[in-house]
Design an enzyme around this catalytic site. Structure first.
Site, short mmCIF file in Angstrom:
data_model
loop_
_atom_site.label_atom_id
_atom_site.label_comp_id
_atom_site.label_asym_id
_atom_site.label_seq_id
_atom_site.Cartn_x
_atom_site.Cartn_y
_atom_site.Cartn_z
N ARG A 165 0.83 -1.23 0.00
CA ARG A 165 0.00 0.00 0.00
C ARG A 165 0.86 1.27 0.00
O ARG A 165 0.52 2.26 0.64
CB ARG A 165 -0.94 0.05 1.21
CG ARG A 165 -1.97 -1.05 1.28
CD ARG A 165 -2.98 -0.99 0.15
NE ARG A 165 -4.08 -1.91 0.36
CZ ARG A 165 -4.06 -3.21 0.02
NH1 ARG A 165 -2.99 -3.74 -0.56
NH2 ARG A 165 -5.12 -3.96 0.23
N SER A 237 -10.76 -0.50 3.03
CA SER A 237 -10.04 -0.55 4.32
C SER A 237 -9.63 0.87 4.70
O SER A 237 -8.96 1.55 3.92
CB SER A 237 -8.78 -1.40 4.21
OG SER A 237 -9.08 -2.71 3.83
N GLU A 333 -4.93 4.15 5.69
CA GLU A 333 -4.72 3.89 4.26
C GLU A 333 -5.39 5.01 3.46
O GLU A 333 -4.88 5.48 2.45
CB GLU A 333 -5.32 2.54 3.87
CG GLU A 333 -5.20 2.28 2.38
CD GLU A 333 -5.91 1.03 1.90
OE1 GLU A 333 -5.64 -0.06 2.43
OE2 GLU A 333 -6.73 1.15 0.97
P1 FAD Z 1 -8.46 8.52 -5.50
O1 FAD Z 1 -9.18 8.16 -4.26
O2 FAD Z 1 -9.04 9.58 -6.36
O3 FAD Z 1 -6.96 8.94 -5.14
C1 FAD Z 1 -6.17 8.14 -4.31
C2 FAD Z 1 -4.77 8.78 -4.20
O4 FAD Z 1 -4.12 8.76 -5.46
C3 FAD Z 1 -4.81 10.27 -3.80
O5 FAD Z 1 -3.69 10.54 -3.00
C4 FAD Z 1 -4.69 11.02 -5.13
O6 FAD Z 1 -4.10 12.29 -4.97
C5 FAD Z 1 -3.79 10.08 -5.91
N1 FAD Z 1 -4.06 10.08 -7.36
C6 FAD Z 1 -5.22 9.72 -7.97
N2 FAD Z 1 -5.08 9.80 -9.31
C7 FAD Z 1 -3.80 10.21 -9.54
C8 FAD Z 1 -3.05 10.48 -10.72
N3 FAD Z 1 -3.57 10.33 -11.95
N4 FAD Z 1 -1.77 10.91 -10.57
C9 FAD Z 1 -1.21 11.05 -9.34
N5 FAD Z 1 -1.87 10.82 -8.20
C10 FAD Z 1 -3.15 10.39 -8.29
N6 FAD Z 1 -7.57 -0.75 -2.45
C11 FAD Z 1 -6.74 -1.83 -2.52
O7 FAD Z 1 -5.52 -1.66 -2.67
N7 FAD Z 1 -7.23 -3.08 -2.44
C12 FAD Z 1 -8.53 -3.36 -2.28
O8 FAD Z 1 -8.92 -4.52 -2.21
C13 FAD Z 1 -9.42 -2.26 -2.21
N8 FAD Z 1 -10.75 -2.46 -2.04
C14 FAD Z 1 -11.60 -1.40 -1.95
C15 FAD Z 1 -12.96 -1.66 -1.78
C16 FAD Z 1 -13.87 -0.61 -1.69
C17 FAD Z 1 -15.33 -0.90 -1.51
C18 FAD Z 1 -13.40 0.72 -1.81
C19 FAD Z 1 -14.37 1.87 -1.76
C20 FAD Z 1 -12.04 1.00 -1.96
C21 FAD Z 1 -11.13 -0.08 -2.03
N9 FAD Z 1 -9.75 0.13 -2.19
C22 FAD Z 1 -8.89 -0.94 -2.30
C23 FAD Z 1 -9.20 1.51 -2.21
C24 FAD Z 1 -9.27 2.18 -3.61
O9 FAD Z 1 -10.21 1.57 -4.42
C25 FAD Z 1 -7.91 2.18 -4.32
O10 FAD Z 1 -6.94 2.82 -3.53
C26 FAD Z 1 -7.98 2.87 -5.69
O11 FAD Z 1 -6.79 2.64 -6.41
C27 FAD Z 1 -8.21 4.37 -5.57
O12 FAD Z 1 -8.50 4.85 -6.88
P2 FAD Z 1 -9.22 6.24 -7.12
O13 FAD Z 1 -9.16 6.53 -8.58
O14 FAD Z 1 -10.53 6.25 -6.49
O15 FAD Z 1 -8.18 7.21 -6.36
N1 EPU Z 2 -10.98 -9.80 10.55
C1 EPU Z 2 -11.66 -9.77 11.76
N2 EPU Z 2 -12.70 -8.89 11.88
C2 EPU Z 2 -13.07 -8.07 10.89
C3 EPU Z 2 -12.37 -8.08 9.67
C4 EPU Z 2 -11.31 -8.98 9.53
O1 EPU Z 2 -11.34 -10.51 12.69
O2 EPU Z 2 -14.05 -7.33 11.09
C5 EPU Z 2 -9.89 -10.78 10.39
C6 EPU Z 2 -10.33 -11.91 9.44
O3 EPU Z 2 -11.00 -12.92 10.12
C7 EPU Z 2 -8.98 -12.38 8.89
C8 EPU Z 2 -8.14 -11.11 8.87
O4 EPU Z 2 -8.79 -10.17 9.73
O5 EPU Z 2 -8.39 -13.30 9.79
C9 EPU Z 2 -7.98 -10.52 7.47
O6 EPU Z 2 -9.27 -10.22 6.93
P1 EPU Z 2 -9.56 -10.18 5.35
O7 EPU Z 2 -8.98 -11.38 4.68
O8 EPU Z 2 -11.00 -9.89 5.16
O9 EPU Z 2 -8.68 -8.99 4.83
P2 EPU Z 2 -8.41 -7.53 5.40
O10 EPU Z 2 -7.10 -7.54 6.12
O11 EPU Z 2 -9.58 -7.03 6.15
C10 EPU Z 2 -7.11 -6.89 3.24
C11 EPU Z 2 -6.94 -5.63 2.45
C12 EPU Z 2 -8.11 -5.45 1.50
C13 EPU Z 2 -8.11 -6.63 0.53
C14 EPU Z 2 -8.24 -7.93 1.32
C15 EPU Z 2 -8.08 -9.14 0.44
C16 EPU Z 2 -5.60 -4.06 3.69
C17 EPU Z 2 -5.57 -2.84 4.54
N3 EPU Z 2 -6.80 -4.50 3.32
O12 EPU Z 2 -8.27 -6.72 4.04
O13 EPU Z 2 -7.92 -4.25 0.76
O14 EPU Z 2 -9.17 -6.53 -0.39
O15 EPU Z 2 -7.22 -7.99 2.33
O16 EPU Z 2 -6.76 -9.24 0.00
O17 EPU Z 2 -4.55 -4.59 3.36
C18 EPU Z 2 -8.35 -1.93 0.76
O18 EPU Z 2 -7.12 -1.77 0.74
O19 EPU Z 2 -9.14 -0.95 0.73
C19 EPU Z 2 -8.89 -3.27 0.82
C20 EPU Z 2 -10.18 -3.52 0.88
#
Ligand code: FAD
Ligand code: EPU
Length: 337
Positions: A165, A237, A333
């Protein structure tokens, strides 16, 4: 065509669904348009922010300044050989639509990153990751515009200093480069990543392991765990999973043997922030309209009309209680602005 909006609503530009406005919002379709704008305006002398899809942002108040929003589209295969393709993608292409396109063409490498909101330009910024895969494994290089020199700069993968991240764009070069295009190296010969969570178990319902089925499974798992921002505002997250010294983790485990932990190497161990937050009693709790999701404690939510600062206040309270109970410092994050 480039447009400069004034007093512009950011509600459609943040998945938390927070009501906020920006003094100025500049959207541009091409590299030339942003270069001209930067040449004509001294952007560096004002507050500014680069914004993609807003799925990793929390606006804590109205934005007093200028938002730069790349609206650059396009997807082009620029190299192809027997093993792989190199695809150049514009910053404002929807990430998941790109994943769907790759999967339907049989190109592997990003199927585990299915269903992550946001646009392509933001992907390298926090090096998106999920289900055992990180963007750093497929980003070969990217093009960006330097806000200082107004020139186009190429970053190769190693220049990006990718980590969990994290990248150079969150640190040394934070807000200094506008990413305009990202080049992804995708494989024609898939290597499956099936180790994380329930992927293997879910795949047992399918005749075959292939990238199309992996995408389907990942979407299904994610939909069962994460709230849809269209229904309930959130940014995924809210905190990173903390990485601690392995020695510290061992001591913690003697007191809390159920604490999920993943040894990264001999010295570092990753803990699950969701577990720590849940154990502190926050899961499903809310303070006013800001809350902790009932099924996933790592996700903070806007229950309707939350103000950004209320969500931030809740996040700070959570941080304090996790520090107090476990001695672990959570790092956000989400980018609080
Ligand atoms: P923004 O929110 O618009 O920007 C994020 C950052 O990037 C800001 O600092 C911004 O200034 C910068 N930025 C954006 N565009 C540019 C550009 N073109 N040039 C330079 N800087 C830029 N993230 C994960 O890693 N794994 C996950 O599993 C995950 N699951 C998610 C689930 C949900 C339901 C949600 C809502 C979010 C999740 N995210 C996850 C977080 C998010 O989706 C990612 O970080 C995504 O890449 C953000 O994209 P965005 O276009 O919305 O960026
Ligand atoms: N857990 C709990 N309680 C909760 C949530 C999670 O006990 O309410 C425990 C689960 O039981 C498990 C562990 O935490 O043992 C990890 O949970 P999970 O596999 O759901 O993943 P996460 O750590 O909650 C991370 C990423 C997600 C990504 C998933 C799958 C980060 C900060 N988050 O979540 O990314 O999608 O793994 O790889 O690394 C994001 O970055 O926005 C994001 C959604």
């Amino acid at each position: 065509m480039a447009i400069l909006h004034k007093n512009y609503s950011l509600k459609p530009y943040n998945t938390f669904g927070i009501k906020a406005k920006a003094d100025y919002f500049f959207q541009f379709d091409t590299v030339n348009e942003i270069q001209s704008f930067l040449n004509e305006n001294s952007v560096e002398s004002v507050n500014y922010l680069i914004l993609g899809g807003g799925s990793n942002i929390l606006f804590t108040s109205d934005y007093e300044g200028l938002i730069l929003h790349p609206n650059i589209k396009g997807m082009e295969t620029v190299e192809e050989n027997d093993d792989s393709v190199l695809v150049k993608v514009g910053a404002n292409e929807d990430w998941d639509e790109f994943v769907a396109w790759a999967v339907s063409n049989g190109y592997s490498g990003i199927e585990n990153l299915s269903n992550i909101p946001g646009v392509v330009g933001a992907v390298p910024v926090q090096n998106i990751g999920a289900y055992g895969v990180e963007a750093s494994q497929v980003v070969e290089k990217l093009d960006a515009i330097s806000i200082e020199s107004k020139k186009q700069v190429e970053f190769k993968n190693f220049h990006c200093e990718f980590d969990y991240r994290n990248s150079v764009f969150k640190n040394e070069y934070k807000n200094l480069f506008i990413i305009t295009h990202v080049y992804f190296r995708l494989s024609k010969k898939p290597v499956f990543n099936l180790e994380y969570g329930a992927i293997k178990i879910e795949l047992e319902n399918y005749d075959e392991v292939n990238i199309k089925n992996i995408r389907e499974v990942i979407i299904k798992i994610r939909e069962s765990k994460l709230p849809d921002p269209e229904v309930i505002g959130n940014a995924g997250s809210f905190f990173k999973n903390p990485i601690v010294e392995t020695q510290f983790a061992k001591e913690l485990l003697t007191k809390f043997p159920d604490c999920p932990n993943y040894e990264m190497d001999n010295t570092k161990t990753k803990l699950a922030a969701g577990w720590l937050i849940e154990q502190c009693g926050w899961k499903g709790k809310h303070v006013g309209q800001a809350g902790v999701h009932k099924d996933q404690a790592l996700v903070l939510v806007n229950l309707g009309n939350a103000k950004g600062y209320e969500v931030l206040q809740l996040a700070n309270d959570i941080k304090k209680s996790v520090l107090f109970k476990y001695g672990v410092k959570l790092e956000m994050e989400v980018n609080a602005i």
